[in-house]
Design a protein around this motif. Structure first.
Motif, short mmCIF file in Angstrom:
data_model
loop_
_atom_site.label_atom_id
_atom_site.label_comp_id
_atom_site.label_asym_id
_atom_site.label_seq_id
_atom_site.Cartn_x
_atom_site.Cartn_y
_atom_site.Cartn_z
N PRO A 212 0.82 -1.23 0.00
CA PRO A 212 0.00 0.00 0.00
C PRO A 212 0.85 1.27 0.00
N GLN A 213 1.96 1.25 0.72
CA GLN A 213 2.82 2.43 0.75
C GLN A 213 3.42 2.71 -0.62
N TRP A 214 3.99 1.69 -1.25
CA TRP A 214 4.63 1.97 -2.54
C TRP A 214 3.61 2.35 -3.60
N ASP B 236 -2.39 9.17 6.55
CA ASP B 236 -2.05 9.51 7.94
C ASP B 236 -0.73 8.85 8.34
N ARG B 237 -0.59 7.55 8.02
CA ARG B 237 0.64 6.83 8.39
C ARG B 237 1.85 7.36 7.61
N LEU B 238 1.65 7.64 6.33
CA LEU B 238 2.75 8.18 5.52
C LEU B 238 3.13 9.58 5.97
N GLN B 239 2.16 10.36 6.40
CA GLN B 239 2.45 11.70 6.91
C GLN B 239 3.21 11.59 8.23
N LEU C 249 12.51 7.74 -1.16
CA LEU C 249 12.04 6.35 -1.16
C LEU C 249 11.57 5.93 -2.55
N THR C 250 10.85 6.80 -3.25
CA THR C 250 10.42 6.45 -4.61
C THR C 250 11.63 6.29 -5.52
#
Length: 152
Positions: A32-34, A67-70, A98-99
């Motif tokens: 989900p993050q990537w 929210d988690r990525l922030q 990261l990207t």
């Protein structure tokens, strides 16, 4: 029995995602993050609602991810100047870094998957996939217009 094109494309997509996911985990990134970070890199400044639509997620699921990525200082929310209720999303320097780590993983996987496919065939495949995507986008747009007209 031979597989139809739709099945093959779906299966290829699944295998690419699964293999990329395994490799991305090595640098501590979840699927989900990537997905969010990659889409944001391509569409920086998009609002949360539009990003949720692109990722085919409900708004609350995306909101929790953002929210988690922030909190991890990967994404920044900024007020949308066109809509006081909306937030635009931007990558932070950490998110961009990261990207940039993810990009060579994807490029390497693509090159491995194209092993034994000649350059001319790769170019033809890319051309055909672009054409297929454009056709499907037109169909999707037309279906959406018909649905709106029927509901309007």
């Amino acid at each position: 029995m031979s597989d139809n094109i739709g099945f093959l494309i779906g299966d290829i997509s699944r295998l690419i995602r699964r293999t990329f996911d395994k490799r991305a985990k090595a640098i501590g990134v979840t699927r989900p993050q990537w997905r969010v970070l990659t889409w944001l890199k391509r569409h920086e400044g998009i609002n949360q609602s539009a990003l949720a639509d692109m990722l085919e997620l409900d708004a609350m699921t995306l909101c929790r991810m953002v929210d988690r990525l922030q909190a991890a200082e990967m994404v920044e929310r900024r007020p949308d100047p066109k809509d006081r209720r909306a937030w635009q999303l931007f990558l932070t320097a950490n998110g961009t870094a990261l990207t940039e780590q993810l990009q060579p993983i994807g490029e390497r996987l693509l090159q491995e998957s194209l092993n034994d496919v000649g350059l001319k065939d790769q170019e033809k495949l890319q051309h055909l996939l672009i054409l297929l995507r454009a056709n499907l986008q037109l169909i999707d747009d037309e279906d959406s217009q018909h649905k709106q007209a029927a509901n309007g």
